[in-house]
Design a protein around this motif. Structure first.
Motif, short mmCIF file in Angstrom:
data_model
loop_
_atom_site.label_atom_id
_atom_site.label_comp_id
_atom_site.label_asym_id
_atom_site.label_seq_id
_atom_site.Cartn_x
_atom_site.Cartn_y
_atom_site.Cartn_z
N ALA A 5 0.89 -1.32 -0.06
CA ALA A 5 0.11 0.03 0.02
C ALA A 5 0.93 1.35 -0.08
O ALA A 5 1.67 1.59 0.88
CB ALA A 5 -1.00 -0.08 1.23
N ASN A 6 1.04 1.93 -1.29
CA ASN A 6 1.86 2.92 -1.50
C ASN A 6 1.13 4.30 -0.77
O ASN A 6 0.12 4.33 -0.47
CB ASN A 6 2.21 3.29 -2.78
CG ASN A 6 3.26 4.18 -2.88
OD1 ASN A 6 4.15 4.32 -2.33
ND2 ASN A 6 3.38 4.59 -4.34
N LYS A 7 2.06 5.57 -0.62
CA LYS A 7 1.60 6.65 -0.26
C LYS A 7 1.50 6.84 1.05
O LYS A 7 1.09 7.77 1.60
CB LYS A 7 0.24 7.23 -0.96
CG LYS A 7 0.12 7.19 -2.42
CD LYS A 7 1.09 8.17 -2.99
CE LYS A 7 0.95 8.07 -4.48
NZ LYS A 7 1.92 9.02 -5.20
N LEU A 8 2.24 6.06 1.86
CA LEU A 8 2.40 6.44 3.22
C LEU A 8 2.93 7.70 3.83
O LEU A 8 2.41 8.16 4.53
CB LEU A 8 3.37 5.19 3.94
CG LEU A 8 3.57 5.30 5.37
CD1 LEU A 8 2.39 4.81 5.99
CD2 LEU A 8 4.45 3.80 5.75
N LEU A 43 3.10 -1.51 4.33
CA LEU A 43 2.62 0.05 3.99
C LEU A 43 3.91 0.88 3.69
O LEU A 43 5.19 0.78 4.42
CB LEU A 43 2.19 0.80 5.42
CG LEU A 43 1.02 0.17 5.99
CD1 LEU A 43 0.44 0.78 7.28
CD2 LEU A 43 -0.27 0.11 5.00
N VAL A 44 4.10 1.50 2.38
CA VAL A 44 5.43 2.09 1.84
C VAL A 44 5.03 3.20 1.18
O VAL A 44 3.99 3.76 0.93
CB VAL A 44 5.82 0.97 0.89
CG1 VAL A 44 6.14 -0.38 1.22
CG2 VAL A 44 5.17 1.16 -0.40
N SER A 45 6.36 3.82 1.08
CA SER A 45 6.39 5.38 0.36
C SER A 45 7.29 5.26 -0.58
O SER A 45 8.64 5.05 -0.27
CB SER A 45 6.79 6.39 1.27
OG SER A 45 6.95 7.62 0.47
N SER A 46 7.16 5.10 -1.84
CA SER A 46 8.04 5.01 -3.05
C SER A 46 8.78 6.31 -3.05
O SER A 46 9.88 6.48 -3.39
CB SER A 46 7.53 4.58 -4.19
OG SER A 46 6.56 5.35 -4.73
N ALA A 47 8.14 7.58 -2.57
CA ALA A 47 8.84 8.68 -2.69
C ALA A 47 10.08 8.79 -1.76
O ALA A 47 11.12 9.31 -1.88
CB ALA A 47 7.77 9.96 -2.43
N THR A 48 9.63 8.47 -0.31
CA THR A 48 10.68 8.42 0.89
C THR A 48 11.54 7.14 0.87
O THR A 48 12.67 7.21 1.79
CB THR A 48 10.17 8.98 2.16
OG1 THR A 48 9.14 8.04 2.43
CG2 THR A 48 9.10 10.18 1.85
N GLY A 49 11.02 6.06 0.39
CA GLY A 49 11.56 4.80 0.76
C GLY A 49 11.09 4.15 1.74
O GLY A 49 11.74 3.23 2.28
#
Length: 70
Positions: A5-8, A43-49
């Protein structure tokens, strides 16, 4: 199935990770998969890693498990 689940990074600091993971699991189960087939929720954020290392490790472990069965 491993669910990411992106956009964390866009969630407010008051968001509870455990509650979000549970919600993602329920939605994934309802829409896509039998609970036994869900091997992980990340739970992830591809923007921040954030969370990406754990996701990649989970994917690596899953792929090695499949390779061992072949």
């Amino acid at each position: 199935m491993i669910v990411a689940a992106n956009k964390l990074d866009l969630l407010p600091p008051s968001a509870h990770a455990q509650r979000l993971e549970h919600w993602v699991w329920r939605e994934s189960r309802a829409l896509y998969a039998h609970p036994r087939n869900i091997k992980g929720i990340h739970l992830v954020s591809s923007a921040t890693g954030l969370g990406m290392a754990a996701l990649l490790e989970s994917l690596r472990a899953q792929s090695l498990g499949y390779a061992a069965r072949d």
